[in-house]
Motif scaffolding. Structure first.
Motif, PDB file in Angstrom:
ATOM      1  N   MET A 170      11.320  -7.740  -2.228  1.00  0.00           N
ATOM      2  CA  MET A 170      10.538  -6.370  -2.288  1.00  0.00           C
ATOM      3  C   MET A 170       9.767  -6.372  -0.823  1.00  0.00           C
ATOM      4  SD  MET A 170       6.802  -5.681  -4.401  1.00  0.00           S
ATOM      5  CE  MET A 170       7.470  -6.137  -5.868  1.00  0.00           C
ATOM      6  N   ASN A 171      10.271  -4.969  -0.249  1.00  0.00           N
ATOM      7  CA  ASN A 171       9.866  -4.829   1.016  1.00  0.00           C
ATOM      8  C   ASN A 171       8.340  -4.443   0.857  1.00  0.00           C
ATOM      9  OD1 ASN A 171       9.435  -2.051   0.493  1.00  0.00           O
ATOM     10  ND2 ASN A 171      11.631  -1.521   0.940  1.00  0.00           N
ATOM     11  N   LEU A 172       8.105  -4.364   2.261  1.00  0.00           N
ATOM     12  CA  LEU A 172       6.231  -4.162   2.504  1.00  0.00           C
ATOM     13  C   LEU A 172       5.989  -2.709   1.947  1.00  0.00           C
ATOM     14  CD1 LEU A 172       3.791  -5.167   3.628  1.00  0.00           C
ATOM     15  CD2 LEU A 172       4.593  -4.272   5.807  1.00  0.00           C
ATOM     16  N   ARG A 173       6.778  -1.801   2.150  1.00  0.00           N
ATOM     17  CA  ARG A 173       6.375  -0.245   1.903  1.00  0.00           C
ATOM     18  C   ARG A 173       6.339  -0.214   0.524  1.00  0.00           C
ATOM     19  NH1 ARG A 173      10.819   3.449   3.511  1.00  0.00           N
ATOM     20  NH2 ARG A 173       9.358   4.210   5.231  1.00  0.00           N
ATOM     21  N   HIS A 174       7.145  -0.879  -0.400  1.00  0.00           N
ATOM     22  CA  HIS A 174       7.256  -1.013  -1.651  1.00  0.00           C
ATOM     23  C   HIS A 174       6.011  -1.661  -2.395  1.00  0.00           C
ATOM     24  CE1 HIS A 174       8.924  -0.674  -6.042  1.00  0.00           C
ATOM     25  NE2 HIS A 174       8.693  -2.024  -6.081  1.00  0.00           N
ATOM     26  N   SER A 175       5.544  -3.074  -1.662  1.00  0.00           N
ATOM     27  CA  SER A 175       4.505  -3.749  -1.940  1.00  0.00           C
ATOM     28  C   SER A 175       3.172  -2.765  -1.814  1.00  0.00           C
ATOM     29  CB  SER A 175       4.215  -5.003  -1.138  1.00  0.00           C
ATOM     30  OG  SER A 175       3.188  -5.632  -1.478  1.00  0.00           O
ATOM     31  N   THR A 176       3.101  -2.237  -0.925  1.00  0.00           N
ATOM     32  CA  THR A 176       1.745  -1.400  -0.491  1.00  0.00           C
ATOM     33  C   THR A 176       1.769  -0.040  -1.532  1.00  0.00           C
ATOM     34  OG1 THR A 176       2.214  -1.886   1.942  1.00  0.00           O
ATOM     35  CG2 THR A 176       0.739   0.081   1.200  1.00  0.00           C
ATOM     36  N   ALA A 177       3.046   0.320  -1.990  1.00  0.00           N
ATOM     37  CA  ALA A 177       2.873   1.446  -3.117  1.00  0.00           C
ATOM     38  C   ALA A 177       2.194   0.751  -4.147  1.00  0.00           C
ATOM     39  CB  ALA A 177       4.154   2.024  -3.213  1.00  0.00           C
ATOM     40  N   LEU A 178       2.860  -0.373  -4.804  1.00  0.00           N
ATOM     41  CA  LEU A 178       2.487  -0.989  -6.117  1.00  0.00           C
ATOM     42  C   LEU A 178       0.873  -1.018  -5.854  1.00  0.00           C
ATOM     43  CD1 LEU A 178       5.367  -3.447  -6.721  1.00  0.00           C
ATOM     44  CD2 LEU A 178       4.562  -1.379  -8.073  1.00  0.00           C
ATOM     45  N   ARG A 179       0.586  -1.604  -4.839  1.00  0.00           N
ATOM     46  CA  ARG A 179      -0.836  -2.138  -4.644  1.00  0.00           C
ATOM     47  C   ARG A 179      -1.799  -0.745  -4.748  1.00  0.00           C
ATOM     48  NH1 ARG A 179      -1.744  -4.613   0.295  1.00  0.00           N
ATOM     49  NH2 ARG A 179      -3.785  -4.369  -0.158  1.00  0.00           N
ATOM     50  N   ALA A 180      -1.288   0.360  -4.179  1.00  0.00           N
ATOM     51  CA  ALA A 180      -1.989   1.601  -4.037  1.00  0.00           C
ATOM     52  C   ALA A 180      -2.145   2.053  -5.556  1.00  0.00           C
ATOM     53  CB  ALA A 180      -1.347   2.443  -3.296  1.00  0.00           C
ATOM     54  N   VAL A 181      -1.135   2.094  -6.350  1.00  0.00           N
ATOM     55  CA  VAL A 181      -0.981   2.423  -7.976  1.00  0.00           C
ATOM     56  C   VAL A 181      -1.936   1.521  -8.660  1.00  0.00           C
ATOM     57  CG1 VAL A 181       0.429   2.539 -10.041  1.00  0.00           C
ATOM     58  CG2 VAL A 181       1.049   3.617  -7.925  1.00  0.00           C
ATOM     59  N   ALA A 182      -2.013   0.149  -8.404  1.00  0.00           N
ATOM     60  CA  ALA A 182      -2.769  -0.668  -9.078  1.00  0.00           C
ATOM     61  C   ALA A 182      -4.302  -0.425  -8.906  1.00  0.00           C
ATOM     62  CB  ALA A 182      -2.404  -2.155  -8.804  1.00  0.00           C
ATOM     63  N   TYR A 183      -4.501  -0.187  -7.446  1.00  0.00           N
ATOM     64  CA  TYR A 183      -6.050   0.253  -7.211  1.00  0.00           C
ATOM     65  C   TYR A 183      -6.636   1.370  -7.611  1.00  0.00           C
ATOM     66  CZ  TYR A 183      -6.844  -4.116  -4.213  1.00  0.00           C
ATOM     67  OH  TYR A 183      -7.202  -5.428  -3.886  1.00  0.00           O
ATOM     68  N   GLY A 184      -5.591   2.328  -7.679  1.00  0.00           N
ATOM     69  CA  GLY A 184      -5.968   3.866  -8.009  1.00  0.00           C
ATOM     70  C   GLY A 184      -6.304   3.626  -9.526  1.00  0.00           C
ATOM     71  N   THR A 185      -5.252   3.127 -10.253  1.00  0.00           N
ATOM     72  CA  THR A 185      -5.629   2.703 -11.824  1.00  0.00           C
ATOM     73  C   THR A 185      -6.735   2.148 -12.004  1.00  0.00           C
ATOM     74  OG1 THR A 185      -3.146   2.704 -12.089  1.00  0.00           O
ATOM     75  CG2 THR A 185      -4.584   1.665 -13.930  1.00  0.00           C
ATOM     76  N   PHE A 186      -7.057   1.142 -11.525  1.00  0.00           N
ATOM     77  CA  PHE A 186      -8.115   0.123 -11.549  1.00  0.00           C
ATOM     78  C   PHE A 186      -9.642   1.009 -11.567  1.00  0.00           C
ATOM     79  CE2 PHE A 186     -11.812  -2.515  -9.792  1.00  0.00           C
ATOM     80  CZ  PHE A 186     -12.201  -3.585 -10.773  1.00  0.00           C
ATOM     81  N   TYR A 187      -9.537   1.900 -10.334  1.00  0.00           N
ATOM     82  CA  TYR A 187     -10.858   2.719  -9.861  1.00  0.00           C
ATOM     83  C   TYR A 187     -11.135   3.611 -11.081  1.00  0.00           C
ATOM     84  CZ  TYR A 187     -12.144  -0.403  -6.293  1.00  0.00           C
ATOM     85  OH  TYR A 187     -12.661  -1.567  -5.475  1.00  0.00           O
ATOM     86  N   ARG A 188     -10.040   4.037 -11.605  1.00  0.00           N
ATOM     87  CA  ARG A 188     -10.133   5.040 -12.758  1.00  0.00           C
ATOM     88  C   ARG A 188     -10.734   4.701 -14.205  1.00  0.00           C
ATOM     89  NH1 ARG A 188      -5.393   6.593 -10.241  1.00  0.00           N
ATOM     90  NH2 ARG A 188      -5.319   8.443  -9.280  1.00  0.00           N
TER      91      ARG A 188
END
Length: 180
Positions: A1-19
């Motif tokens: 998994m590259n850094l860009r993919h890892s960052t995108a997954l984290r962004a989705v996870a945080y976005g979901t969490f804060y909703r």
């Protein structure tokens, strides 16, 4: 998994969490984050003692070593209020918030999962109304900093972090504020 993919997954996870509703977010955090037990500890110094000073220590059951006045905080209790409560319960000393000086550092995080909020108090040993209740505390006594008794392992480590006692780094200067 590259850094860009890892960052995108984290962004989705945080976005979901804060909703999620706040109540659900708190439950998730409490389930995932390590738990710490928080207590308060008071270094009670004899304000009349010449250098290097004296410290009030107590012997509690089973009575094989000496400790500092300390205890766990009650729910929603401020650390300084917990320190004052425990100090009064264990020694009979009734002090005010103004009588406690936060230690530096004030919070010690132990690897075993607890946090000690540390304070200094300065009282005259000759007139301090200390008492051991005979149940929770068997004995109270003042000890010179350069002649401490057998300490509990936790007390020895904690004092050592402040440059006091046998666990202090060689040549360490005790971290004690100016006398009140």
């Amino acid at each position: 998994m590259n850094l860009r993919h890892s960052t995108a997954l984290r962004a989705v996870a945080y976005g979901t969490f804060y909703r999620l509703p706040l109540v659900l977010r708190r439950r998730i955090v409490r389930a995932v984050v390590p738990k710490y037990v928080v207590g308060s500890v008071v270094f009670v110094h004899d304000s009349e003692a010449p250098a290097p000073g004296r410290l009030l220590l107590l012997r509690q059951p089973p009575g094989v070593s000496w400790t500092l006045p300390a205890g766990l905080l009650q729910r929603r209790e401020a650390p300084i209020d917990g320190a004052l409560r425990e100090l009064h319960e264990e020694t009979g000393l009734k002090l005010s918030r103004a009588d406690l000086v936060p230690a530096t550092p004030n919070a010690i995080v132990h690897a075993k999962g607890w946090v000690d909020m540390c304070y200094h108090a300065f009282v005259p040993a000759s007139t301090a109304p200390v008492r051991a209740d005979g149940a929770e505390v068997l004995e109270l006594r003042w000890f010179a900093l350069d002649d401490l008794p057998k300490l509990s392992p936790a007390t020895g480590r904690l004092l050592g972090m402040f440059g006091i006692g046998p666990a202090a780094a060689p040549g360490a200067v005790p971290a004690i504020p100016a006398r009140g």
